[in-house]
Design an enzyme around this catalytic site. Structure first.
Site, PDB file in Angstrom:
ATOM      1  N   HIS A 251       0.819  -1.221   0.000  1.00 42.97           N
ATOM      2  CA  HIS A 251       0.000   0.000   0.000  1.00 42.97           C
ATOM      3  C   HIS A 251       0.841   1.255   0.000  1.00 42.97           C
ATOM      4  CE1 HIS A 251      -3.890  -1.894   1.674  1.00 42.97           C
ATOM      5  NE2 HIS A 251      -3.546  -2.321   0.487  1.00 42.97           N
TER       6      HIS A 251
ATOM      7  N   GLU B 243       1.559 -13.855 -19.445  1.00 37.75           N
ATOM      8  CA  GLU B 243       2.521 -13.526 -18.381  1.00 37.75           C
ATOM      9  C   GLU B 243       2.981 -14.776 -17.634  1.00 37.75           C
ATOM     10  OE1 GLU B 243       0.847 -10.832 -15.475  1.00 37.75           O
ATOM     11  OE2 GLU B 243      -1.104 -11.789 -15.510  1.00 37.75           O
TER      12      GLU B 243
ATOM     13  N   ASP C 193       5.529 -10.271 -14.794  1.00 41.08           N
ATOM     14  CA  ASP C 193       5.372 -11.645 -14.327  1.00 41.08           C
ATOM     15  C   ASP C 193       6.055 -12.623 -15.270  1.00 41.08           C
ATOM     16  OD1 ASP C 193       4.055 -11.834 -11.824  1.00 41.08           O
ATOM     17  OD2 ASP C 193       2.285 -10.962 -12.761  1.00 41.08           O
TER      18      ASP C 193
ATOM     19  N   CYS D  76       2.456  -4.550 -21.516  1.00 44.29           N
ATOM     20  CA  CYS D  76       2.003  -3.627 -20.463  1.00 44.29           C
ATOM     21  C   CYS D  76       2.819  -3.745 -19.183  1.00 44.29           C
ATOM     22  CB  CYS D  76       0.528  -3.828 -20.164  1.00 44.29           C
ATOM     23  SG  CYS D  76       0.146  -5.450 -19.497  1.00 44.29           S
TER      24      CYS D  76
END
Ligand code: PEP
Ligand code: MG
Length: 756
Positions: A364, A605, A629, A676
């Site tokens: 976070h 990925e 990934d 991406c």
């Protein structure tokens, strides 16, 4: 033995600086192995010598004086060979070198083990004994284990920059070493560390210099009295409830609270200049280690009581003092872990950077740092948190690296980089309204990656062709339950609407792995290979359907939604999702909502998806390659583990080959194919992706103009020629070098970042 090892390491970790740590090592190793001598020699790379830094048993005067060239003496031999040397009669060895100042002529047997940290030789740990004998296997194993474990602690102490006053010059180059983590938020910050620690987390309390020693002693003694009172009250309350034998435990507690090592020890440390909480941490660690080492399991258990006492005193100290540190401008918030609320307590105009020992780019605090545009580095496992308060730091959020008390040269280099960064940004500004077209006329789609409202706002005026990846996890992560359909609809509409008719790719929920949900705990040994992404959502159609319905509802009237599925590893996952999507459409139409069905794409990925790219490209409407990934899974390198960060490289030829196969498959089926992952925003890598024939690149907004510049400077033929050359190379560093040269030759040298 394991107990001894742990307690020594704990003590070393709690030490105040390098000299102190080394002294502890020499004393504790000598005592616990019953040898006559234990010495630590450290490498001084400036003078290319070993320096005797600490000893137990040799003449203490020789510390700092005894120096050996790298090719000199038995110590030099251990370092050269990087292996153990076990000698019954050291003097008889041709490499023996005698130092009269040490008084070591009495000691015949010699055992030396190299201290190595991540392939780097830090020094040599030596034990010696008067008696002529070979050390037995158990002793050798202990010293080797000790040396390997201590290397981290020694590197810690060095990294905190506390070598002043020791035998090594303060310019000791280890101090200038960067510490590696993973990028949390891009940018570079130069500032002063402020340690964030959780209340009552004793081991996270930093050292801090104190001015008013008297007041600090007063604070400590009154906290101590308070805890004693508390224990007496507890004892009274339980007097009738527990048998008298057990009740004596409270007396033990009280005796501990009165013990000299706690009371006098802490006061002594405060007099030595540390504040009460820091002094308390030191006393408790030392006290704990004494008990930890005891053979008797009952007594060993007492260590946890002492920790408890420590926490109680600390809590009282914190009540008395509060956290009254002034927060200066240029504060770099540092912690083992930092919560979003701890970050929020620092006024944003004073917050320069964030650094944590644990966590990843998906923590976070990293997400918040990105939203606030504050550079952050996460997962710096070697971060010596307790010793960083007030230290100058450089936070390199691009490379995922920090420098503690950097030397003049490093500072200068970073100042130059900051200057160049802002000049570059200004120079790129005119490109905002230009199209991303190669000189040969190929139009590359340039998209933004988003996840927060702040990203969306930044993307609106960025000149991008739409959103290539909107990560939908954030609203799920910040709530205490799954967000409802209406809540989600609202969020998705805020993303779709401002860009319509430009396409917006919403990715379905990709939690699990490194993106846990607090209200949906999943305990797994191997979360990256576990229940994450599409696997989890397909297993919970009630959660998945809510999201799909919300996306379709948000798209109603916008019509620019494209749906992307994360972590697809088998064809059936695409088919099952389509079936659920169809159901969501039927339901909504029955409810009178007009549905505009989106295209459905899959993320490639996972390695299996690369091998099935042909089939996926045939069935899906578009392909989006998640290079983050994909790199992690292809290379078997955890993308959030700083220890193996050097091995994580998207330019690895295996990754490039996998990308090329995927792109070729998509092209054969005439489907759009976008990258991406972070690679798409790397100007050097973008050349190769152009060469492969990708139709779009999706990246963080801050990289858009840089990549646009690349696209406008390289023709498809030039790019594919560079790709062919890259695919013939074995070493990613060699590939990067070639690409940097190409950027430089094209006049784009400003895009080459140092350290990459
Ligand atoms: C990726 O894996 O490359 C990707 C874009 O997804 P994420 O970083 O969210 O896992
Ligand atoms: Mg991914």
């Amino acid at each position: 033995m394991l107990q001894t090892l742990h307690s020594i390491i704990q003590e070393v970790n709690a030490a105040r600086g390098l000299d102190h740590a080394l002294k502890i090592i020499a004393k504790r190793v000598a005592d616990s192995t019953h040898v006559d001598v234990c010495s630590v020699y450290l490498v001084d790379p400036d003078s290319q010598e070993y320096v005797l830094m600490a000893t137990r048993g040799l003449n203490p005067e020789s510390v700092g004086r005894v120096r050996l060239r790298f090719d000199e003496g038995l110590v030099g031999l251990v370092g050269e060979r990087k292996e153990v040397l076990n000698l019954e009669d050291a003097e008889a060895h041709p490499r023996f070198r005698y130092f009269p100042e040490t008084g070591e002529e009495r000691f015949h047997s010699f055992l030396g083990a190299p201290i190595i940290h991540f392939r780097r030789l830090l020094g040599v740990l030596v034990v010696q004994q008067t008696e002529r004998r070979r050390f037995d296997e158990e002793e050798v194993a202990f010293i080797v284990t000790m040396a390997s474990q201590l290397s981290g602690a020694i590197a810690h102490s060095e990294a905190s920059g506390d070598a002043q006053g020791g035998a090594l010059p303060s310019s000791h180059s280890l101090r200038r070493r960067a510490l590696t983590g993973v990028p949390g938020s891009p940018g570079v910050a130069m500032g002063t560390a402020m340690v964030a620690y959780s209340p009552a987390d004793l081991y996270a309390v930093p050292d801090r210099p104190v001015k008013d020693v008297g007041r600090e002693i007063e604070l400590f003694t009154s906290a101590l009295e308070g805890v004693k009172e508390e224990v007496r009250e507890l004892a009274d309350r339980l007097a009738d409830a527990v048998p008298s034998d057990e009740h004596r435990l409270f007396e033990v507690y009280l005796r501990m609270l009165e013990s000299e090592s706690l009371t006098e020890g802490t006061i002594e440390r405060i007099r030595g200049g540390n504040w009460a909480s820091g002094a308390l941490r030191e006393s408790i660690s030392q006290y704990v280690s004494v008990f930890d080492e005891m053979e008797d399991p009952y007594l060993r258990e007492r260590a946890s009581d002492i920790r408890d006492i420590g926490r109680r005193i600390l809590m009282r100290l914190q009540l008395d003092t509060g956290d009254s540190r002034a927060i200066p401008e240029g504060t770099v918030l540092v912690g083992e872990e930092i919560s979003a609320s701890q970050l929020a307590e620092i006024p944003t105009d004073r917050l320069a950077g964030v650094v944590t020992a644990r966590g990843s780019g998906n923590s976070h605090v990293a997400i918040l740092a990105r939203a606030l545009n504050i550079p952050a580095v996460m997962g710096v496992s070697e971060l010596p948190v307790g010793r960083l308060e007030g230290k100058e730091m450089i936070v390199d959020g691009y490379a995922g690296r920090i420098h503690v008390e950097p030397g003049q040269d490093v500072r200068k280099e970073y100042r130059r980089l900051l200057r160049e960064d802002s000049e570059l940004a200004a120079g790129l500004e005119p490109l905002r309204d230009e199209v991303a077209q190669t000189p040969c006329g190929f139009r590359m789609g340039l998209y933004a990656n988003t996840g927060l409202m702040s990203d969306i706002n930044a993307s609106i005026g960025s000149g991008c062709d739409g959103i290539g990846l909107h990560r939908t996890e954030f609203p799920f992560m910040v709530r205490e339950r799954f967000p409802g359909e209406d809540e989600q609809t609202l969020v998705y509409r805020q993303v779709l609407e401002p860009f319509a008719p430009r396409p917006v790719v919403l990715r379905t929920l990709d939690v699990g792995g490194d993106k846990p949900l607090p209200y949906f705990p999943v305990r797994e040994e191997n979360p990256f290979l576990g229940w994450r992404g599409i696997r989890l959502t397909l297993d919970h159609p009630e959660i998945f359907l809510t999201q799909l319905r919300a996306m379709l509802r948000a798209n109603s009237g916008c019509g620019n939604l494209r749906l992307l599925l994360p972590m697809v590893s088998r064809m059936s996952e695409l088919d099952e999702t389509r079936a659920l999507l169809e159901r969501a459409r039927e339901e909504l139409e029955e409810e009178g909502v007009a549905v505009d069905m989106p295209e459905v794409g899959v993320m490639v990925e996972v390695p299996s998806a690369v091998y099935q790219a042909e089939r996926l490209a045939e069935s899906a409407d578009f392909i989006s390659i998640g290079s983050n990934d994909l790199t992690q899974y292809l290379l078997a390198v955890d993308r959030n583990n700083a220890r193996v960060a050097d091995l994580y490289d998207e330019l690895h030829p295996a990754v490039l080959e996998a990308l090329r196969q995927t792109v070729d498959a998509a092209c054969r089926h005439d489907k759009s194919v976008t990258v991406c992952g972070a690679m798409a925003g790397d100007p050097a890598a973008a050349i190769l992706l152009l060469g492969m024939g990708v139709t779009g690149l999706s990246m963080s907004v801050s990289s858009l103009l840089k990549v646009k510049w690349v696209i406008r400077s390289f023709s498809c033929d030039d790019a594919s020629e560079l790709l062919e050359r890259a695919l013939l190379m074995d070493d990613p560093a060699e590939i990067r070098k070639m690409l940097n040269q190409a950027l430089d030759q094209a006049g784009l040298g400003g895009l080459i970042r140092a350290g990459k």
